[in-house]
Enzyme design. Structure first.
Site, mmCIF file in Angstrom:
data_model
loop_
_atom_site.group_PDB
_atom_site.id
_atom_site.type_symbol
_atom_site.label_atom_id
_atom_site.label_comp_id
_atom_site.label_asym_id
_atom_site.label_seq_id
_atom_site.Cartn_x
_atom_site.Cartn_y
_atom_site.Cartn_z
ATOM 1 N N HIS A 20 -39.260 -62.704 -3.706
ATOM 2 C CA HIS A 20 -38.438 -63.756 -4.313
ATOM 3 C C HIS A 20 -37.037 -63.765 -3.691
ATOM 4 C CE1 HIS A 20 -41.151 -65.175 -7.363
ATOM 5 N NE2 HIS A 20 -41.206 -64.040 -8.025
ATOM 6 N N HIS A 62 -42.611 -57.319 -4.711
ATOM 7 C CA HIS A 62 -42.767 -58.641 -5.322
ATOM 8 C C HIS A 62 -41.407 -59.311 -5.516
ATOM 9 C CE1 HIS A 62 -44.839 -61.480 -8.176
ATOM 10 N NE2 HIS A 62 -43.594 -61.601 -8.594
ATOM 11 N N GLU A 63 -40.501 -58.612 -6.176
ATOM 12 C CA GLU A 63 -39.185 -59.207 -6.440
ATOM 13 C C GLU A 63 -38.394 -59.401 -5.146
ATOM 14 O OE1 GLU A 63 -38.775 -60.529 -9.175
ATOM 15 O OE2 GLU A 63 -40.417 -59.524 -10.218
#
Length: 695
Positions: free
Chosen positions: A491, A487-488
């Site tokens: 980003h 997820h990160e």
């Protein structure tokens, strides 16, 4: 004339001396001009901020006092280029506040915060500058601008309007007061939660009370105790400690103790209590919204979101609630029945839920974290996730030990594109520390922009709180931690691949309800055997993760899907309740919270627990009136990933389109335009409901 020349030379010399004494003010003579952490001390920040603000003010003044007729280039673009030293200083400082803070830095933050608010207000409330901007904006149809220039012009004009440029002088002063106090309060809110998190520990000396805990959790707790020079085992409310305890510990009283410590952060009517801060923040936000002509703060925020207004948010929340809540009720009944079969006769409480639902999961799917962790050694997961980026986008990662870091555990990388050109710096920071906020996030020390023919590349950081290695084992991640990493990293890709002209439109500078698409889509690969085979090997035997385990992961993906959906929706309803208030709030925080999310709750009210007082996304971050964005991004990512499923997990054309239309574009165009350019259609909830097994 001689006096003026002398003064200029004196000031230049003074600036050179300041730069020599303060590493934050000079040129960074490090690889890629990265932050020289080894040279930076806490006492450097305040004078650096003051000097950077002075320089920024001078740059803005030059835009204001430009004698030429206002144009896009000399006003809009020129304004976007101001404040680079300030942005650099703030990028370093506020990343440290989150990842490696201390009392001294927090004290500086309280002093710096109103300075930064004043700086921003002095810009957006300046009538002469706004007149120049409006002059350009009024002629926008005649300017023949490209899409990015149009967006910058639109954003600049609306930012000024939304920050009070059209207010009377008296109301401008009121806006200054509100924004300054809000900046201080949100800082204090986050500091209180961190201090309370760090202050709590559960010290256990009787091993017989730790039945059910896997050896890895016991070893980590013993290491924590040893680090504190204590006998036995220490548990706390950071995720790597808290979650395994709640899943596996048989001792119900200890589970309850730990749960209440976690759920009551900053809700104890002591010096770290956030109830008054919550009240004051929501009332100030309401006052700001009304001052700017809106009925409430949510109306103000959502005007610049894909949802557009509270009705749009509530439609999404309600549609998903109608699909999710009946499923959640059935899931609770199933877990309750299972607990009864095991001899549990009391009512299921929150501190029982994780324990019994985990045991049911093991029975249904023969799967738990301990089975999977041996296949997710952190170093290999890093290789796998980086390798996915190489496969999809052609980028490569090389560790660079010459880049300074703010903590010895941080690993810096040079990132290169498919042609071997430098693309970005990436810092990874994986494990919890007392100076680090809980959770996981991506940020940048420096953004990306283009100027005078040079593409200034970004410095990106991803920060997590993952399970640490022990004396006998490397860092072995839970599957949830693997998903969090991906997820990160999504980003991070949004930041690293940024390809914009203007810094304010670059990377993750997009609508808040669009920013989670690049992160959440990456999680989809985590359950694909074709991807897992590239890195998920047993840390002792080297065996690839068995297909049976991957099938169990997939089969269990929708386990508690209804409950987890309703839990997220509850946070969205709570957020909207706080920010659709149209009268100042005078009540009790706990009572308001229970009313706001009552229809989503499947457990009895716990009087000592409160979410609002620790809800950093709302009260110390940027998600006020925007928490629904996580659910909206699930709609987007399910719909977007369905194209990869259709064309191929590693399809180069789909990946190139996602990079070109989503990751590189940042906020240069409206997100729906970008999404439709990639997907060929607007998204709907069908793909999400199908993926979640609720359709």
């Amino acid at each position: 004339m001689k006096t003026r020349l002398f003064l200029i030379l004196f000031l230049m010399n003074l600036n050179m001396v300041n730069a020599q004494k303060n590493p934050l003010l000079g040129e960074f003579k490090t690889p890629h001009q990265t932050a020289p952490f080894a040279e930076i001390k806490s006492e450097h920040f305040l004078p650096a901020f003051k000097e950077a603000i002075n320089q920024g003010e001078a740059e803005v003044k030059a835009v204001i006092e430009n004698a030429a007729e206002p144009t896009f280039e000399n006003t809009i673009a020129a304004l976007d280029r101001t404040g680079k030293l300030l942005n650099r200083t703030a990028g370093i400082f506020f990343n440290l506040i989150n990842a490696e803070t201390n009392d001294e830095l927090q004290k500086i933050a309280q002093e710096v915060s109103p300075m930064l608010t004043k700086y921003q207000n002095d810009i957006t409330l300046n009538p002469v500058l706004f007149a120049r901007i409006k002059s350009v904006y009024d002629k926008k149809e005649e300017l023949n601008l490209n899409a990015e220039d149009e967006t910058l012009l639109e954003n600049t004009y609306l930012t000024f309007v939304r920050q009070g440029a059209n207010l009377s002088e008296a109301d401008k002063e009121k806006f200054r007061e509100i924004s300054t106090e809000l900046a201080k309060l949100t800082l204090t809110f986050g500091e209180n939660v961190l201090k309370e998190t760090n202050s709590y520990e559960m010290h256990v000396t009787d091993k017989s009370r730790l039945g059910g805990l896997p050896e890895s959790a016991l070893e980590a707790a013993a290491a924590k105790a040893k680090g504190k020079k204590k006998e036995g085992w220490v548990f706390d409310v950071t995720m790597p400690s808290y979650l395994p305890f709640m899943k596996y510990a048989e001792d119900r009283e200890l589970r309850k103790e730990l749960y209440l410590a976690y759920a009551s952060k900053s809700f104890k009517e002591d010096e770290l209590d956030n109830q008054d801060n919550v009240k004051r923040i929501v009332n100030l936000r309401l006052e700001m919204g009304k001052l700017l002509g809106y009925n409430n703060y949510a109306d103000y925020v959502l005007e610049r979101r894909m949802a557009m207004n509270p009705d749009g948010v509530y439609k999404l929340l309600n549609d998903l609630y109608d699909a999710s809540f009946p499923v959640a009720q059935k899931e609770k009944e199933e877990v309750t029945t299972f607990a009864r079969e095991l001899g549990f006769s009391d009512e299921i409480m929150p501190w029982d839920w994780t324990y019994y639902s985990e045991r049911l999961k093991v029975e249904k799917f023969n799967l738990d974290d301990e089975m999977l962790k041996p296949y997710f050694e952190l170093d290999k997961v890093v290789d796998g996730v980086f390798g996915l980026a190489t496969e999809l986008f052609g980028i490569t990662f090389r560790p660079n030990k010459n880049i300074p870091v703010y903590h010895e555990e941080v690993v810096p990388y040079d990132v290169y594109d498919e042609n071997g050109h430098f693309l970005s710096v990436l810092y990874t920071d994986f494990h919890p520390r007392p100076g680090k906020q809980g959770g996981a996030w991506m940020n940048d020390f420096k953004g990306q922009w283009k100027e005078n023919g040079t593409d200034s590349r970004p410095h990106i950081t991803i920060v997590m709180n993952f399970t640490r290695p022990t004396e006998t084992k490397p860092a072995l991640l839970t599957f949830t931690e693997v998903e969090t990493f991906m997820h990160e990293f999504g980003h991070a890709l949004h930041g690293m691949l940024a390809n914009s002209t203007y810094s304010s439109l670059s990377g993750t500078n997009v609508y808040r309800d669009f920013v989670e698409l690049p992160s959440q889509i990456m999680e989809n690969w985590a359950v694909e055997k074709e991807f897992l085979d590239r890195f998920a090997t047993h840390y002792q035997t080297g065996e690839k993760i068995p297909v049976e385990l991957v099938e169990k992961i997939k089969a269990s993906q929708n386990y508690l899907a209804g409950y987890l959906s309703v839990r997220q929706l509850s946070f969205g309803y709570l957020d909207m309740a706080w920010h659709t208030l149209e009268k100042p709030f005078q009540g009790e925080v706990k009572q308001f919270e229970e009313t706001a999310w009552r229809k989503t709750q499947i457990f009895p009210v716990i009087n000592k627990a409160c979410m609002s007082t620790q809800f950093g996304h709302l009260f110390a971050g940027g998600y006020a009136a925007g928490y629904y964005g996580y659910k909206w991004a699930e709609v987007l990512d399910a719909d977007a990933f369905s194209l990869f499923k259709e064309k191929g997990l590693f399809n180069k054309e789909v990946a190139a389109s996602f990079r070109k239309n989503i990751l590189e574009k940042g906020g240069t165009e409206h997100p729906m335009i970008l999404y439709k350019r990639f997907r060929g259609q607007e998204p709907n909830v069908d793909a999400l409901l199908e993926r979640s097994g609720m359709k």
